[in-house]
Scaffold this motif. Sequence first.
Motif, mmCIF file in Angstrom:
data_model
loop_
_atom_site.group_PDB
_atom_site.id
_atom_site.type_symbol
_atom_site.label_atom_id
_atom_site.label_comp_id
_atom_site.label_asym_id
_atom_site.label_seq_id
_atom_site.Cartn_x
_atom_site.Cartn_y
_atom_site.Cartn_z
ATOM 1 N N PRO A 140 40.824 36.682 46.011
ATOM 2 C CA PRO A 140 40.717 38.083 45.448
ATOM 3 C C PRO A 140 41.908 38.723 44.967
ATOM 4 C CG PRO A 140 39.541 37.742 47.547
ATOM 5 C CD PRO A 140 40.130 36.438 47.217
ATOM 6 N N ARG B 161 38.058 43.372 49.482
ATOM 7 C CA ARG B 161 38.398 42.053 49.492
ATOM 8 C C ARG B 161 37.005 41.267 49.445
ATOM 9 N NH1 ARG B 161 41.716 38.122 50.506
ATOM 10 N NH2 ARG B 161 43.498 39.638 51.010
ATOM 11 N N ILE C 192 35.551 41.753 45.902
ATOM 12 C CA ILE C 192 35.939 41.122 44.859
ATOM 13 C C ILE C 192 35.803 39.458 45.011
ATOM 14 C CG2 ILE C 192 38.203 40.356 44.086
ATOM 15 C CD1 ILE C 192 39.521 43.006 44.743
ATOM 16 N N GLU C 193 35.282 38.983 46.244
ATOM 17 C CA GLU C 193 35.242 37.460 46.557
ATOM 18 C C GLU C 193 33.970 37.199 45.639
ATOM 19 O OE1 GLU C 193 34.809 37.459 50.650
ATOM 20 O OE2 GLU C 193 36.915 36.881 50.889
#
Length: 214
Positions: free
Chosen positions: A24, A184, A187-188
């Motif tokens: 990320p 996070r 974004i992953e």
Amino acid sequence: MKPMKEVLITPDKYLLVELRTEIPEDLLIPPLPELSYICDGRLTESRCSGISIFRDQDFITATASDMVMNMSVAGLVRTKLRGRKRERWNSYLAKYKIEIEPREFTSILKTGSLLTIYVDGIDLDEISGNVVVKEFRVTGVGNSNGVVERLSELEPRLIVVETRGNLWFLVTAYKPVHIDVHLRKAIEKTLHVVRMECDELLRIGNGRICYLRN
């Protein structure tokens, strides 16, 4: 510094190497523009029907002289900021435990780095959160290898080296410090996006070095 490993060199001088996001943090460095999009697996500022990313930046900068005078991020906030921005940054320091490590302090003094600490608000398709990134930037003339080696000791996730022949160089090291958990996770879901293109791409440990030659 340990020898460079996993060297990736372009097969042709007219081809570029794609720097893709693997974790990320990679999406966030270098710092994003105010508004960007993920279109066809590539980050771009051109509007499209893909995922939109909005960045609300907040930052503080310090020269080597500033660091000598203040000795800490808290000292920088106390002397360089006023009013609501100082209150906001004091809350950042308390929440994210932002400090300058001894090796970072030493590197800033030896290389003359300009330090910038970003605490940015990121909105990724209506999922919002904060990110903290340290940036170390050095400009100079001649060969950049010594500066790259010194900044590599900080174990940044990314170093970008911009050169124009042997005339001048700009070396910027990015060290992500924090990403809010829910951001996070969002974004992953976007990993393996093309973040930028490099003339040459090297790996050192967990970091990457992108060379841009003009």
